[in-house]
Write an enzyme that holds these catalytic residues in place. Structure first.
Site, PDB file in Angstrom:
ATOM      1  N   HIS A 248       0.950  -1.312  -0.051  1.00  0.00           N
ATOM      2  CA  HIS A 248       0.097   0.115   0.052  1.00  0.00           C
ATOM      3  C   HIS A 248       0.837   1.280  -0.091  1.00  0.00           C
ATOM      4  O   HIS A 248       0.879   2.072   0.878  1.00  0.00           O
ATOM      5  CB  HIS A 248      -0.977  -0.026   1.231  1.00  0.00           C
ATOM      6  CG  HIS A 248      -2.043  -1.124   1.013  1.00  0.00           C
ATOM      7  ND1 HIS A 248      -2.189  -2.126   1.756  1.00  0.00           N
ATOM      8  CD2 HIS A 248      -3.127  -1.082   0.368  1.00  0.00           C
ATOM      9  CE1 HIS A 248      -3.002  -2.753   1.408  1.00  0.00           C
ATOM     10  NE2 HIS A 248      -3.900  -2.051   0.504  1.00  0.00           N
ATOM     11  N   ASN A 249       1.503   1.349  -1.007  1.00  0.00           N
ATOM     12  CA  ASN A 249       2.627   2.510  -1.014  1.00  0.00           C
ATOM     13  C   ASN A 249       2.294   3.571  -2.293  1.00  0.00           C
ATOM     14  O   ASN A 249       1.072   3.204  -3.217  1.00  0.00           O
ATOM     15  CB  ASN A 249       4.106   1.969  -1.325  1.00  0.00           C
ATOM     16  CG  ASN A 249       4.105   0.813  -2.468  1.00  0.00           C
ATOM     17  OD1 ASN A 249       3.328   0.908  -3.653  1.00  0.00           O
ATOM     18  ND2 ASN A 249       4.511  -0.274  -2.247  1.00  0.00           N
ATOM     19  N   PHE A 250       3.010   4.478  -2.694  1.00  0.00           N
ATOM     20  CA  PHE A 250       2.819   5.353  -3.871  1.00  0.00           C
ATOM     21  C   PHE A 250       2.562   4.516  -5.180  1.00  0.00           C
ATOM     22  O   PHE A 250       1.740   4.982  -5.881  1.00  0.00           O
ATOM     23  CB  PHE A 250       4.032   6.416  -3.972  1.00  0.00           C
ATOM     24  CG  PHE A 250       3.644   7.383  -4.954  1.00  0.00           C
ATOM     25  CD1 PHE A 250       4.327   7.122  -6.161  1.00  0.00           C
ATOM     26  CD2 PHE A 250       2.383   8.394  -5.159  1.00  0.00           C
ATOM     27  CE1 PHE A 250       4.185   8.217  -7.341  1.00  0.00           C
ATOM     28  CE2 PHE A 250       2.229   9.134  -6.042  1.00  0.00           C
ATOM     29  CZ  PHE A 250       3.115   8.968  -7.176  1.00  0.00           C
ATOM     30  N   ASP A 398      -9.134  -0.625  -7.682  1.00  0.00           N
ATOM     31  CA  ASP A 398      -8.247  -0.835  -6.393  1.00  0.00           C
ATOM     32  C   ASP A 398      -7.700  -2.234  -6.489  1.00  0.00           C
ATOM     33  O   ASP A 398      -6.444  -2.660  -6.072  1.00  0.00           O
ATOM     34  CB  ASP A 398      -8.888  -0.600  -5.339  1.00  0.00           C
ATOM     35  CG  ASP A 398      -8.325  -0.537  -4.032  1.00  0.00           C
ATOM     36  OD1 ASP A 398      -8.738  -0.751  -2.900  1.00  0.00           O
ATOM     37  OD2 ASP A 398      -7.054  -0.487  -3.831  1.00  0.00           O
ATOM     38  N   GLN A 449      -4.569 -16.904  -4.906  1.00  0.00           N
ATOM     39  CA  GLN A 449      -4.910 -16.242  -6.058  1.00  0.00           C
ATOM     40  C   GLN A 449      -6.319 -16.684  -6.738  1.00  0.00           C
ATOM     41  O   GLN A 449      -7.168 -16.357  -7.083  1.00  0.00           O
ATOM     42  CB  GLN A 449      -3.838 -16.019  -7.105  1.00  0.00           C
ATOM     43  CG  GLN A 449      -3.013 -14.844  -6.546  1.00  0.00           C
ATOM     44  CD  GLN A 449      -3.793 -13.624  -6.240  1.00  0.00           C
ATOM     45  OE1 GLN A 449      -4.268 -13.198  -5.130  1.00  0.00           O
ATOM     46  NE2 GLN A 449      -3.938 -12.685  -7.492  1.00  0.00           N
TER      47      GLN A 449
HETATM   48  C1  LUO Z   1      -8.533  -7.792  -1.635  1.00  0.00           C
HETATM   49  C2  LUO Z   1      -7.621  -6.872  -1.065  1.00  0.00           C
HETATM   50  C3  LUO Z   1      -7.493  -6.304   0.132  1.00  0.00           C
HETATM   51  C4  LUO Z   1      -6.591  -5.697   0.681  1.00  0.00           C
HETATM   52  C5  LUO Z   1      -5.387  -5.608   0.022  1.00  0.00           C
HETATM   53  C6  LUO Z   1      -5.228  -6.016  -1.206  1.00  0.00           C
HETATM   54  C7  LUO Z   1      -6.203  -6.614  -1.624  1.00  0.00           C
HETATM   55  N1  LUO Z   1      -6.257  -7.246  -2.889  1.00  0.00           N
HETATM   56  C8  LUO Z   1      -5.840  -8.651  -3.458  1.00  0.00           C
HETATM   57  N2  LUO Z   1      -6.065  -9.734  -2.596  1.00  0.00           N
HETATM   58  N3  LUO Z   1      -5.783  -6.586  -4.139  1.00  0.00           N
HETATM   59  C9  LUO Z   1      -5.670  -7.457  -5.018  1.00  0.00           C
HETATM   60  C10 LUO Z   1      -5.461  -8.561  -4.670  1.00  0.00           C
HETATM   61  C11 LUO Z   1      -5.233  -9.909  -5.258  1.00  0.00           C
HETATM   62  O1  LUO Z   1      -5.056  -9.856  -6.389  1.00  0.00           O
HETATM   63  N4  LUO Z   1      -5.322 -10.956  -4.460  1.00  0.00           N
HETATM   64  C12 LUO Z   1      -5.589 -10.784  -3.220  1.00  0.00           C
HETATM   65  N5  LUO Z   1      -5.353 -11.942  -2.739  1.00  0.00           N
HETATM   66  C13 LUO Z   1      -5.595 -12.658  -1.489  1.00  0.00           C
HETATM   67  C14 LUO Z   1      -4.436 -12.586  -0.494  1.00  0.00           C
HETATM   68  C15 LUO Z   1      -6.828 -12.416  -0.543  1.00  0.00           C
HETATM   69  O2  LUO Z   1      -7.667 -13.220  -0.449  1.00  0.00           O
HETATM   70  N6  LUO Z   1      -7.132 -11.022  -0.529  1.00  0.00           N
HETATM   71  C16 LUO Z   1      -8.304 -10.726   0.054  1.00  0.00           C
HETATM   72  C17 LUO Z   1      -9.534 -11.282  -0.002  1.00  0.00           C
HETATM   73  C18 LUO Z   1     -10.779 -10.731   0.581  1.00  0.00           C
HETATM   74  C19 LUO Z   1     -10.547  -9.706   1.566  1.00  0.00           C
HETATM   75  O3  LUO Z   1     -11.677  -9.140   2.213  1.00  0.00           O
HETATM   76  C20 LUO Z   1     -12.896  -9.716   1.955  1.00  0.00           C
HETATM   77  C21 LUO Z   1      -9.248  -8.993   1.743  1.00  0.00           C
HETATM   78  C22 LUO Z   1      -8.165  -9.619   1.152  1.00  0.00           C
HETATM   79 ZN    ZN Z   2      -5.920   0.272  -2.514  1.00  0.00          ZN
END
Ligand code: LUO
Ligand code: ZN
Length: 536
Positions: A248-250, A398, A449
């Site tokens: 979560h950087n620039f 996002d 993923q």
């Molecule tokens: C979804 C999300 C939340 C916070 C930070 C990043 C992400 N992102 C991702 N998470 N943004 C893109 C991606 C991505 O391509 N993959 C994932 N993957 C996994 C680690 C994951 O399950 N993330 C996830 C899923 C649900 C959630 O809240 C319901 C938060 C993170």
């Molecule tokens: Zn973001």
């Protein structure tokens, strides 16, 4: 049964002191015990030495001693000996050197302790000492009584500084100003509109120029009378307020904004919902993760951090990102909206708050189902409908890493898991709940993923593409390819694991067979020996 009270005798500045506590006391309370006995302030760092002169851990487990075998307590005031350190807080290099000494001494002192206990104690002690006195960590809930340095030097748990140094900032600013006078080629401006844009090829100063170019090419500079110097100081102030955390950087902020920019051109969004709403989304994407500490809302709430307390556990991070955005916009030399009039400023503020708060993944299903309910008869003159569309657009942008070419998206997932697993490590250390996708023992990149793309990403992207079919080829298709790529990888890994287990089993069988053959041979030999002996 409560533990008996232990008395620890020590000297501080040659004065005999003693501290009393039970071994079931919280570590912080024991530390406070020594702090008050030595009249140390919250900024000071305490070191306790035993009679051999080695540092020992100030903890509830501290070994009892007597008045004639006193420990020595040293109060290490943070040394802010340079102008920058004074302004930004602790002199980290001095602290780092002392910690190095601490780790060496502590290793010597507890020779008989199993090294794994040691290393952990070292890590925790080292981690606590390193983080002590850093204001933002109150968000991490690690130290409630943290120093209140204003703008103190923040850093991430692996020791990298959370904020860029003054020297780095100066260099980026100068490069940004110098390059912003250069006309970008048509080719670069075209490429900037593509979802396939590769952020890894661009330096921070160059990305600032590209963000500026977006406001120019969308005609916002002329339509909303944005002064270029104000736009530049706004963008640079935003840059300064992003932290040096793995994901979560620039660069993430730039990617999200660039994806929003690409979607705006592909769908000709300005002619659909109007310039001011697209400007709201572009500016919201730039600001949407401002000052992100690298620990998500679940952590903020579970650790009862300052942010969670400030925002009553309601999307603490997203509220903070938005508050920082408007703290920046309140500065006259950064207020890019200063010439749009109070009515439109009010609308911009309302729109940015709504879209930035919509990036909280905890609200994912709520927002998606609401948008689905209006999508098939969307009315662009209906404010509720437009609001939902804008929220979906910023959400898509996002989490859109997987819509980019594999060589662009792949490093992003590594960054993400680095940040998530760092959080999981800290949560384990603090005995806080750990989400499966934050636990490095439970989550692998391909498996997480497959789940995320299949259950979160594709349904979201396909919902928006149903409204804008042009997006199917440009951002949904690459996500489908990514899902196949990770699904195949999971299958290949499972087959490899099965083959390994079979080999192992065969190996064991062979050993067993070998053993059995050997035993058979032995028993035959024995048998013949026995019969010979009997025969005798
Ligand atoms: C979804 C999300 C939340 C916070 C930070 C990043 C992400 N992102 C991702 N998470 N943004 C893109 C991606 C991505 O391509 N993959 C994932 N993957 C996994 C680690 C994951 O399950 N993330 C996830 C899923 C649900 C959630 O809240 C319901 C938060 C993170
Ligand atoms: Zn973001």
């Amino acid at each position: 049964m409560t533990d008996k009270v232990k008395v620890i005798y020590f000297t501080v500045d040659g004065k005999p002191e003693q501290a009393e506590f039970r071994s079931d006391f919280p570590a912080d309370d024991v530390k406070d015990c020594f702090r008050s006995a030595s009249e140390a302030g919250p900024n000071d760092i305490l070191k306790l030495y035993n009679q051999k002169g080695s540092i020992i851990n100030i903890s509830p487990k501290l070994e009892e001693n007597g008045p004639d075998s006193r420990y020595r307590l040293e109060v290490v005031a943070t040394n802010c000996d340079t102008a920058i350190a004074k302004r930004l807080g602790v002199d980290m290099s001095g602290l780092e050197a002392r910690l190095q000494e601490l780790e060496t001494k502590v290793k010597v002192e507890n020779g008989d302790t199993p090294s794994v206990v040691y290393d952990l104690r070292n890590k925790v002690e080292c981690f606590r000492e390193k983080l002590e006195g850093v204001e933002h960590l109150s968000w991490l809930g690690l130290f409630k009584d943290l120093v209140r340095y204003k703008g103190s030097k923040h850093f991430y748990q692996n020791g990298t500084y959370l904020k860029a140094s003054e020297a780095d900032l100066k260099r980026v600013w100068e490069k940004f100003k110098k390059m912003s006078n250069v006309q970008l080629t048509t080719e670069v401006r075209e490429y900037l509109r593509q979802p396939s844009f590769d952020n890894w090829q661009w330096e921070d100063a160059e990305m600032l120029v590209l963000l500026q170019q977006m406001y120019i090419d969308l005609d916002f500079v002329s339509k909303f009378h944005i002064e270029i110097p104000v736009l530049q100081t706004f963008l640079f102030e935003v840059y300064k307020h992003y932290n040096n955390v793995p994901f979560h950087n620039f660069k993430h902020c730039f990617c999200v904004c660039q994806m929003m920019y690409g979607i705006s051109w592909l769908t000709d969004l300005c002619s659909l919902i109007g310039d001011i709403d697209v400007m709201i989304m572009i500016t919201a994407t730039i600001c949407h993760d401002l000052d992100h500490p690298g620990y998500n809302n679940a952590y903020q709430v579970n650790a009862k951090t300052e942010l969670a307390l400030r925002y009553n556990d309601i999307s603490p991070l997203e509220n903070h990102h938005c508050a920082v955005a408007f703290e920046i916009l309140e500065k006259p030399h950064c207020n890019i909206f200063k010439n749009i009039g109070p009515e439109r400023y009010k609308r911009v503020r309302e729109g940015m708050i709504k879209t930035i708060l919509a990036t909280d993944m905890a609200r994912h299903n709520e927002i998606l189902s609401e948008f689905k309910s209006i999508r098939d008869n969307i009315d662009y003159s209906n404010k509720k409908h437009k609001d939902l569309l804008m929220m979906i657009c910023i959400k898509v942008s996002d989490i859109s890493n997987e819509a980019r070419p594999m060589d662009v998206s792949d490093p992003w997932i590594d960054c993400l898991l680095t940040e998530f697993f760092n959080q999981g490590d800290i949560e384990k250390l603090q005995g806080l709940p750990v989400a499966p996708f934050m636990d490095r023992e439970k989550t692998t990149k391909p498996s997480s993923q497959v789940g995320f793309i299949g259950f979160v990403l594709l349904p979201l992207f396909e919902t928006l593409a149903a409204l804008f079919p042009v997006l199917d080829e440009h951002i949904v298709e690459p996500v489908r390819k990514a899902l196949k790529y990770y699904t195949d990888m999971v299958k290949a890994l499972e087959e490899e694991k099965k083959r390994k287990e079979e080999r192992q089993e065969n190996g064991e069988n062979m050993v067993k067979n070998g053993e059995a053959t050997k035993m058979r041979k032995l028993s035959q030999t024995n048998g013949s020996v026995t019969s010979q002996v009997e025969a005798k």
